[in-house]
Design an enzyme around this catalytic site. Structure first.
Site, PDB file in Angstrom:
ATOM      1  N   GLY B  64     -57.858   1.369  48.789  1.00 50.59           N
ATOM      2  CA  GLY B  64     -57.648   0.925  50.166  1.00 50.59           C
ATOM      3  C   GLY B  64     -57.532  -0.588  50.218  1.00 50.59           C
ATOM      4  O   GLY B  64     -57.974  -1.215  51.176  1.00 50.59           O
ATOM      5  N   SER B  66     -54.917  -2.514  50.484  1.00 56.76           N
ATOM      6  CA  SER B  66     -53.723  -3.116  51.099  1.00 56.76           C
ATOM      7  C   SER B  66     -53.984  -3.678  52.492  1.00 56.76           C
ATOM      8  O   SER B  66     -53.124  -4.328  53.062  1.00 56.76           O
ATOM      9  CB  SER B  66     -52.600  -2.081  51.162  1.00 56.76           C
ATOM     10  OG  SER B  66     -52.953  -1.035  52.043  1.00 56.76           O
ATOM     11  N   GLY B  68     -57.260  -4.570  55.810  1.00 55.69           N
ATOM     12  CA  GLY B  68     -58.653  -4.586  56.284  1.00 55.69           C
ATOM     13  C   GLY B  68     -59.635  -5.128  55.268  1.00 55.69           C
ATOM     14  O   GLY B  68     -59.381  -6.137  54.595  1.00 55.69           O
ATOM     15  N   LEU B  69     -60.776  -4.424  55.158  1.00 49.73           N
ATOM     16  CA  LEU B  69     -61.850  -4.885  54.288  1.00 49.73           C
ATOM     17  C   LEU B  69     -61.416  -4.958  52.824  1.00 49.73           C
ATOM     18  O   LEU B  69     -61.770  -5.907  52.114  1.00 49.73           O
ATOM     19  CB  LEU B  69     -63.057  -3.940  54.426  1.00 49.73           C
ATOM     20  CG  LEU B  69     -64.260  -4.272  53.551  1.00 49.73           C
ATOM     21  CD1 LEU B  69     -64.875  -5.609  53.947  1.00 49.73           C
ATOM     22  CD2 LEU B  69     -65.329  -3.173  53.649  1.00 49.73           C
ATOM     23  N   ASP B 122     -51.923   8.608  46.126  1.00 48.58           N
ATOM     24  CA  ASP B 122     -52.573   9.363  47.190  1.00 48.58           C
ATOM     25  C   ASP B 122     -53.994   9.698  46.724  1.00 48.58           C
ATOM     26  O   ASP B 122     -54.203  10.635  45.945  1.00 48.58           O
ATOM     27  CB  ASP B 122     -51.779  10.648  47.460  1.00 48.58           C
ATOM     28  CG  ASP B 122     -52.453  11.504  48.523  1.00 48.58           C
ATOM     29  OD1 ASP B 122     -53.553  11.144  48.987  1.00 48.58           O
ATOM     30  OD2 ASP B 122     -51.867  12.548  48.885  1.00 48.58           O
ATOM     31  N   LEU B 123     -54.953   8.924  47.202  1.00 45.57           N
ATOM     32  CA  LEU B 123     -56.325   9.012  46.688  1.00 45.57           C
ATOM     33  C   LEU B 123     -57.060  10.262  47.142  1.00 45.57           C
ATOM     34  O   LEU B 123     -58.171  10.527  46.693  1.00 45.57           O
ATOM     35  CB  LEU B 123     -57.114   7.768  47.102  1.00 45.57           C
ATOM     36  CG  LEU B 123     -56.579   6.469  46.466  1.00 45.57           C
ATOM     37  CD1 LEU B 123     -57.054   5.257  47.239  1.00 45.57           C
ATOM     38  CD2 LEU B 123     -56.991   6.382  45.010  1.00 45.57           C
ATOM     39  N   TYR B 217     -66.347  12.022  61.269  1.00 47.11           N
ATOM     40  CA  TYR B 217     -66.405  10.807  60.454  1.00 47.11           C
ATOM     41  C   TYR B 217     -67.793  10.605  59.841  1.00 47.11           C
ATOM     42  O   TYR B 217     -67.923  10.375  58.631  1.00 47.11           O
ATOM     43  CB  TYR B 217     -66.040   9.621  61.344  1.00 47.11           C
ATOM     44  CG  TYR B 217     -66.004   8.285  60.653  1.00 47.11           C
ATOM     45  CD1 TYR B 217     -65.017   7.981  59.724  1.00 47.11           C
ATOM     46  CD2 TYR B 217     -66.947   7.300  60.951  1.00 47.11           C
ATOM     47  CE1 TYR B 217     -64.968   6.737  59.115  1.00 47.11           C
ATOM     48  CE2 TYR B 217     -66.901   6.054  60.341  1.00 47.11           C
ATOM     49  CZ  TYR B 217     -65.916   5.776  59.429  1.00 47.11           C
ATOM     50  OH  TYR B 217     -65.877   4.549  58.819  1.00 47.11           O
ATOM     51  N   LYS B 221     -68.912   9.939  55.760  1.00 48.25           N
ATOM     52  CA  LYS B 221     -69.411   8.651  55.285  1.00 48.25           C
ATOM     53  C   LYS B 221     -70.875   8.744  54.860  1.00 48.25           C
ATOM     54  O   LYS B 221     -71.335   8.000  53.996  1.00 48.25           O
ATOM     55  CB  LYS B 221     -69.242   7.591  56.375  1.00 48.25           C
ATOM     56  CG  LYS B 221     -67.794   7.119  56.555  1.00 48.25           C
ATOM     57  CD  LYS B 221     -67.297   6.340  55.324  1.00 48.25           C
ATOM     58  CE  LYS B 221     -66.005   5.593  55.598  1.00 48.25           C
ATOM     59  NZ  LYS B 221     -65.534   4.821  54.411  1.00 48.25           N
TER      60      LYS B 221
END
Lengths: 356, 356
Positions: B64, B66, B68-69, B122-123, B217, B221
């Protein structure tokens, strides 16, 4: 005369009365006050506490009801006059369990009015979970069950890097999604039909403490804690109660299966405390009667629950803070000892399986 | 002369010296001792604390990466001299992000020796996650990356009974399994190659507090928390460090997406505190330098972490117990207020979607 002096005069320490150092006096008074509060509180709630769970005449639906905890819950609630539907995959096991559950209710005067039913379904699939719930409702004129126990689950403990990805996927699918599919459909039906029901997720103490060997199981059962916390709040919208049960190890066929693949180190860390499914079912029942959101089956479990509450409701504010303090004190040494077991076991686990 | 009397004489309250009630004196002395301990401790650890995280010259792999964080972590660690591989699905976004990450390192003398790489994958698929890791390793002579950030994730908040099952499955697949697939392969390779690496899972504050609207969600998480707890202990076997980050809401494209489907009640309950991905990345870095297992990005997050520790290591024993006490005090009123929002919102949510 202070409270502590007043109490002291009835004890062998009466000579101390009036001579206690003020700090000692404050501490002793506080301790006495807290212990009395807990005792009075627990006594009052036994006498006056409104029972928040009455299964009599209710339709109870239990996934994983053919053995272990699920069957024990079925027998217990049948004896209290509930209609029971059990759901699991194995038809033969379902038949045997249903006979036992019926047997537990046979002494009742209203036995002939009680409806007992079993449905075979693969709960890892959404369509199957929906079909099972529909079949259970059909026997009650299409009314969704009042009380849903999402209890089906399985545990395959193993060394992380040796555990195939399929194990992780299977456990998440059965332990989490198996519960979610049923709860999702049931909550929707309850909301549509105006049934003020209850949904009870069966998680595990292994969800609240993650140790070596449970890397596939712990996340799948901890996910249920998260689901409970969200739904406990959201389903207030439809007056549906949501609870989560965190039992310790139970003496079941499941545990014997587990122990076959369980790493030696994991056994060493967790010890071999276990209880019967009947004992666990009783704890669950008591917790539901009190209206507790998070329910455990023994003191250690209760302490671990209290130490991981966050914004979740305490079962007893004062007692829970004591339990939390207890874990606060023991967690570091306990963790250091367990970590040492792992460090000392390095050589046994130094042969890394070939890449696949 | 007692400590408190000694201190009082330097303050405007010097007249109180010697006249304090013994209990007040004890309490004030305790408070002074605790505050001093925290201050000295934090000062000492800044001066003397061994930095436990040095990314310079290390190969850092970020899923991830590319936006944001993930991108913020990449830029920050590139500036500190790490080789960076970012992995995500969208090639164009990867290219743009990689240029930004390179830009952050361009001022360095060793810039020409640093290797920057991006892999599209595609993770949510195990084979793809393995291929991506293999491609990243290939640029480093087959050596597994030293530091793995399992950061890819997505959030679709919605009303539980209206949320399609596919959303639950997608979030679990990306947020949990996307991290697991990478971590599983990386841990195995680290163990085989004797790389004493680090695996960092990016969870969310929404994992530690479950509120309405996050029922798909939060569990996905929270599963990462469970995985961290198990692996933190188990991967001691191979000297691999495991950490988990619980950031609050961040001002990203992801958050704007989320807000489109987020129920109004959820927005009302969570408020609109947010930080930039760069601020969150900095908190994560600081936590890693201190060697913290559970890392948060602000005071509220830290307090929630402290109140859900169970057997997890405290970051600072004394400070954490204060934070835990703080949550103990505010959790009940906060919960009652949030529950009231939900109860008051009943009429808005009384139209139940037709059965599908």
């Amino acid at each position: 005369m202070s409270l502590i002096d007043y109490i002291l005069q009835f004890t062998p320490y009466s000579k101390l009365s009036g001579n206690l150092h003020p700090i000692a006096s404050v501490i002793v008074t506080l301790l006495i006050a807290i212990v009395s509060y807990i005792m009075v509180n627990s006594f009052m709630s036994k006498i006056l506490g409104r029972n928040q769970f009455n299964p009599q005449g209710k339709h109870v639906y239990i996934t994983g009801g053919s053995r272990g905890l699920g069957k024990a819950i079925g027998k217990m609630l049948a004896a209290k006059g509930a209609h029971i539907t059990i759901c699991a995959l194995n038809e033969k096991a379902l038949d045997i369990a249903l006979e036992e559950i019926k047997g537990a209710a046979r002494h009742r005067n209203d036995y002939s009015q009680l409806i007992f039913n079993s449905v075979s379904a693969d709960l890892t699939k959404n369509e199957e979970s929906i079909r099972a719930l529909d079949e259970a409702s059909a026997k009650h004129n299409g009314r969704v069950p009042d009380i849903i126990f999402c209890n089906a689950g399985s545990c395959i403990p193993k060394v992380f890097i040796e555990q195939p990805i399929e194990d992780f996927e299977y456990m998440m699918q059965l332990n989490y999604f198996g519960a979610l599919y049923t709860a999702h459909k049931a909550a929707k039906l309850m909301a549509q039909q105006g049934v003020k029901g209850k949904i009870i997720f069966v998680s595990s103490l292994a969800a609240l403490v993650g140790i070596m060997g449970y890397s596939a199981y712990t996340p799948s059962k901890l996910a249920l804690r998260g689901l409970t916390e969200c739904l406990r709040q959201e389903l207030i919208l439809y007056d549906i109660g949501v609870h989560c049960f965190f039992p310790g190890n139970m003496d079941t066929d499941g545990l014997s299966e587990e122990n076959k693949t369980k790493p030696q180190l994991t056994k060493k860390i967790e010890g071999d405390d276990k209880q019967t499914p009947e004992q666990a079912a009783k704890s669950l029942y008591k917790g539901l009667c009190k209206g507790n959101v998070f329910i455990t089956s023994d003191l250690l479990g209760d302490a671990i629950r209290a130490s991981t509450l966050g914004f979740v409701e305490a079962n007893n504010g004062i007692l829970d803070s004591f339990l939390c303090l207890m874990i606060w004190i023991v967690s570091k040494p306990a963790r250091l000892i367990a970590d040492k077991f792992v460090r000392d076991g390095k050589s046994e686990y130094s042969v890394i399986p070939a890449d696949n």
